[in-house]
Design a protein around this motif. Structure first.
Motif, PDB file in Angstrom:
ATOM      1  N   SER A   1       0.833  -1.211   0.000  1.00 41.03           N
ATOM      2  CA  SER A   1       0.000   0.000   0.000  1.00 41.03           C
ATOM      3  C   SER A   1       0.865   1.257   0.000  1.00 41.03           C
ATOM      4  O   SER A   1       0.763   2.091   0.869  1.00 41.03           O
ATOM      5  N   SER A   2       1.785   1.345  -0.958  1.00 42.55           N
ATOM      6  CA  SER A   2       2.664   2.508  -0.983  1.00 42.55           C
ATOM      7  C   SER A   2       2.121   3.561  -1.943  1.00 42.55           C
ATOM      8  O   SER A   2       2.385   3.545  -3.123  1.00 42.55           O
ATOM      9  N   LYS A   3       1.303   4.413  -1.421  1.00 46.31           N
ATOM     10  CA  LYS A   3       0.756   5.520  -2.226  1.00 46.31           C
ATOM     11  C   LYS A   3       1.719   6.699  -2.186  1.00 46.31           C
ATOM     12  O   LYS A   3       2.366   6.939  -1.164  1.00 46.31           O
ATOM     13  N   PRO A   4       1.829   7.428  -3.251  1.00 49.16           N
ATOM     14  CA  PRO A   4       2.754   8.560  -3.250  1.00 49.16           C
ATOM     15  C   PRO A   4       2.231   9.702  -2.385  1.00 49.16           C
ATOM     16  O   PRO A   4       1.024   9.920  -2.303  1.00 49.16           O
ATOM     17  N   ARG A   5       3.178  10.386  -1.754  1.00 50.23           N
ATOM     18  CA  ARG A   5       2.796  11.542  -0.958  1.00 50.23           C
ATOM     19  C   ARG A   5       3.176  12.793  -1.729  1.00 50.23           C
ATOM     20  O   ARG A   5       4.103  13.493  -1.375  1.00 50.23           O
ATOM     21  N   ARG A   6       2.532  13.022  -2.836  1.00 54.04           N
ATOM     22  CA  ARG A   6       2.895  14.207  -3.597  1.00 54.04           C
ATOM     23  C   ARG A   6       1.668  15.052  -3.878  1.00 54.04           C
ATOM     24  O   ARG A   6       0.544  14.577  -3.822  1.00 54.04           O
ATOM     25  N   HIS A   7       1.925  16.288  -4.174  1.00 51.99           N
ATOM     26  CA  HIS A   7       0.861  17.224  -4.440  1.00 51.99           C
ATOM     27  C   HIS A   7       0.245  16.903  -5.783  1.00 51.99           C
ATOM     28  O   HIS A   7       0.942  16.746  -6.772  1.00 51.99           O
ATOM     29  N   SER A   8      -1.061  16.796  -5.811  1.00 50.74           N
ATOM     30  CA  SER A   8      -1.682  16.270  -7.025  1.00 50.74           C
ATOM     31  C   SER A   8      -1.807  17.295  -8.145  1.00 50.74           C
ATOM     32  O   SER A   8      -2.176  16.948  -9.247  1.00 50.74           O
ATOM     33  N   THR A   9      -1.540  18.569  -7.857  1.00 44.49           N
ATOM     34  CA  THR A   9      -1.700  19.551  -8.932  1.00 44.49           C
ATOM     35  C   THR A   9      -0.383  19.880  -9.622  1.00 44.49           C
ATOM     36  O   THR A   9      -0.377  20.293 -10.772  1.00 44.49           O
ATOM     37  N   SER A  10       0.730  19.691  -8.917  1.00 43.57           N
ATOM     38  CA  SER A  10       2.006  20.018  -9.545  1.00 43.57           C
ATOM     39  C   SER A  10       2.369  18.966 -10.584  1.00 43.57           C
ATOM     40  O   SER A  10       2.089  17.789 -10.396  1.00 43.57           O
ATOM     41  N   PRO A  11       2.980  19.397 -11.707  1.00 45.89           N
ATOM     42  CA  PRO A  11       3.322  18.418 -12.740  1.00 45.89           C
ATOM     43  C   PRO A  11       4.347  17.412 -12.238  1.00 45.89           C
ATOM     44  O   PRO A  11       5.101  17.683 -11.306  1.00 45.89           O
ATOM     45  N   CYS A  12       4.326  16.268 -12.859  1.00 43.73           N
ATOM     46  CA  CYS A  12       5.155  15.159 -12.414  1.00 43.73           C
ATOM     47  C   CYS A  12       6.285  14.978 -13.422  1.00 43.73           C
ATOM     48  O   CYS A  12       6.041  14.707 -14.600  1.00 43.73           O
ATOM     49  N   LYS A  13       7.523  15.175 -12.962  1.00 44.67           N
ATOM     50  CA  LYS A  13       8.680  15.018 -13.865  1.00 44.67           C
ATOM     51  C   LYS A  13       8.817  13.543 -14.212  1.00 44.67           C
ATOM     52  O   LYS A  13       8.993  12.713 -13.326  1.00 44.67           O
ATOM     53  N   THR A  14       8.721  13.244 -15.487  1.00 43.44           N
ATOM     54  CA  THR A  14       8.617  11.859 -15.903  1.00 43.44           C
ATOM     55  C   THR A  14       9.808  11.435 -16.749  1.00 43.44           C
ATOM     56  O   THR A  14      10.260  12.178 -17.612  1.00 43.44           O
ATOM     57  N   CYS A  15      10.288  10.249 -16.451  1.00 41.29           N
ATOM     58  CA  CYS A  15      11.413   9.691 -17.186  1.00 41.29           C
ATOM     59  C   CYS A  15      10.913   8.432 -17.903  1.00 41.29           C
ATOM     60  O   CYS A  15      10.355   7.539 -17.261  1.00 41.29           O
ATOM     61  N   ILE A  16      11.064   8.388 -19.221  1.00 34.60           N
ATOM     62  CA  ILE A  16      10.541   7.275 -20.006  1.00 34.60           C
ATOM     63  C   ILE A  16      11.708   6.527 -20.644  1.00 34.60           C
ATOM     64  O   ILE A  16      12.493   7.124 -21.383  1.00 34.60           O
ATOM     65  N   VAL A  17      11.835   5.249 -20.334  1.00 31.32           N
ATOM     66  CA  VAL A  17      12.971   4.478 -20.847  1.00 31.32           C
ATOM     67  C   VAL A  17      12.565   3.770 -22.137  1.00 31.32           C
ATOM     68  O   VAL A  17      11.652   2.942 -22.140  1.00 31.32           O
ATOM     69  N   LEU A  18      13.227   4.130 -23.224  1.00 33.21           N
ATOM     70  CA  LEU A  18      12.943   3.491 -24.510  1.00 33.21           C
ATOM     71  C   LEU A  18      14.044   2.482 -24.817  1.00 33.21           C
ATOM     72  O   LEU A  18      15.210   2.719 -24.538  1.00 33.21           O
ATOM     73  N   GLY A  19      13.653   1.372 -25.413  1.00 32.23           N
ATOM     74  CA  GLY A  19      14.656   0.351 -25.699  1.00 32.23           C
ATOM     75  C   GLY A  19      14.688   0.026 -27.165  1.00 32.23           C
ATOM     76  O   GLY A  19      14.581   0.909 -28.005  1.00 32.23           O
ATOM     77  N   SER A  20      14.814  -1.245 -27.469  1.00 32.36           N
ATOM     78  CA  SER A  20      14.870  -1.656 -28.866  1.00 32.36           C
ATOM     79  C   SER A  20      13.459  -1.840 -29.417  1.00 32.36           C
ATOM     80  O   SER A  20      12.484  -1.832 -28.679  1.00 32.36           O
ATOM     81  N   GLY A  21      13.363  -2.035 -30.713  1.00 30.75           N
ATOM     82  CA  GLY A  21      12.130  -2.144 -31.510  1.00 30.75           C
ATOM     83  C   GLY A  21      10.825  -2.390 -30.788  1.00 30.75           C
ATOM     84  O   GLY A  21      10.051  -1.461 -30.575  1.00 30.75           O
TER      85      GLY A  21
END
Lengths: 252, 170
Positions: free
Chosen positions: A66-86
């Motif tokens: 039950s690990s819910k994030p403790r972050r403010h829901s209106t501020s944007p979320c810095k997102t990191c997207i890992v792309l790989g092969s095909g």
């Protein structure tokens, strides 16, 4: 005997100014190996203690059910997207297609430095979704973990290189990492755990297993299953063996 | 009608060998496929070799054309009525989303058989027909009376709403 010991000492111990006592200590050090063993034992004990502290801390920060994030829901979320092969990239592009540009911003696409096709796909997606006005994304290049056909002896070097390269993702301390299975996910998740271990920031990691996996997980999936915050699968069959996984239907 | 064979970005010798075979080609012709496009990848040698042998034996076969790879393979997929594909998930998903008749040929020589698991799972749901290289002509015969269940459309909002919920966006 005395001469022999002296010759083993560094030159500066032999000059006149060195107190006789210091010379004595050094001599006993060389003459009495049991002291060396004591030192070794002590440092080993320290290492074990350190290891235990590390394990305890790791256990403390590993995701619980039950690990819910403790972050403010209106501020944007810095997102990191890992792309790989095909195949992985195709699935990832489908996964993130419907994410809101303003909520998940800025987006950092992490791409292996030999992979040009993934960059094209990422830029294409960004153009489709936002037009021209806001270019709220970055492309981050990291060394590839293992090239196809690379000799085994050079693997440790490239692992270290990939690990060091993955540190770049910490430059803007993302809130969220989305990954779906290329090898580079492992080094990135390891690096993303550092701020969490040190209590600086909980970077949330979401892993999505490929649609191709029906009954068994991929190697990356198996390795990351215990450490990621959310583990999504696309076949309900996997829930039997991996109860912490989440099945919400076909995602790609 | 047109049929397409695709082996993906690598090669699949056994598939090329079993497709360019008298029995399979005549079955295809009887089913109404007068045109066969083969994307052979790195299996070019096998493709040329088989083609030479077949051209001398029979004329009741589809017209065959082939190439190693095309970036716009999708155009050929759209144009064809039947796709005979390797078991890669990308290729399978693309064919199913185009609502084509699909036969997936699994490579039994691959050590890790998770591709076969996917093909089996999708066959059990009635979306496609699974085949091995040897069974191909039998599976083609089964095609006549086969009803394919339409594969659900892509829904990229599922993941987005899941993530919104997790990250506290509503």
């Amino acid at each position: 005997m005395q001469n022999q010991t002296k010759s083993m000492l560094p030159n500066f111990f032999l000059c006149k100014f060195v107190p006789a006592r210091l010379l004595c200590i050094e001599q006993t050090f060389y003459l009495a190996p049991h002291r060396l063993f004591f030192k070794m034992w002590f440092s080993m004990l320290a290492c074990v203690c350190l290891l235990f502290a590390f394990m305890w801390r790791l256990w403390a920060v590993l995701p619980k059910s039950s690990s819910k994030p403790r972050r403010h829901s209106t501020s944007p979320c810095k997102t990191c997207i890992v792309l790989g092969s095909g195949g992985h990239t195709t699935e990832m592009i489908a996964l993130i297609r419907n994410l809101d540009d303003h909520q998940y911003a800025p987006r950092t696409y992490v791409i292996a430095d030999t992979d040009s096709l993934s960059e094209v796909k990422a830029r294409q997606l960004e153009q489709e979704r936002s037009g021209v006005e806001h270019k709220d994304y970055f492309i981050l290049r990291i060394p590839r973990l293992r090239e196809v056909g690379q000799s085994l002896s050079s693997v440790p070097f490239s692992v270290v290189k990939a690990l060091l390269g993955s540190f770049k993702i910490l430059s803007n301390m993302p809130d969220l990492i989305i990954c779906n299975g290329p090898g580079s996910c492992i080094s990135i998740c390891m690096v993303a755990y550092l701020p969490r271990l040190l209590g600086i920031k909980h970077i949330r990691i979401v892993y999505v297993e490929s649609f191709a996996r029906v009954k068994s997980l991929s190697v990356t999936g198996r390795l990351l299953y215990p450490v990621v915050d959310n583990f999504l699968v696309q076949w309900p069959e996997l829930l039997e063996t991996y109860p912490r996984a989440i099945y919400n239907g076909t995602l790609v | 009608m047109r049929a397409l064979v695709t082996v993906g970005s690598t090669g699949f010798d056994d598939l090329i060998r079993s497709v360019i075979d008298g029995k399979v080609l005549s079955t295809l012709y009887e089913l109404g496929y007068d045109h066969l496009t083969i994307q052979y990848g790195s299996s070019k040698a096998i493709y040329n070799d088989r083609l030479e042998r077949i051209s001398t034996t029979s004329n009741r076969t589809p017209v065959i054309e082939g190439y190693n790879y095309k970036p716009d393979l999708k155009c050929d997929m759209v144009e064809s009525d039947l796709i005979i594909s390797h078991a890669g998930s990308g290729s399978i998903l693309e064919s199913l989303r185009l609502h084509k008749q699909l036969i997936v040929v699994v490579n039994e020589k691959l050590l890790d058989n998770h591709q076969d698991e996917l093909a089996c799972a999708l066959e059990n749901k009635g979306y496609l027909l699974r085949s091995t290289c040897r069974q191909l002509s039998d599976v083609l015969n089964a095609l006549k009376n086969k009803y394919f269940i339409p594969f659900p459309e892509q829904d990229t909002s599922i993941f987005a709403s899941f993530l919104n919920n997790e990250m506290g966006f509503k």
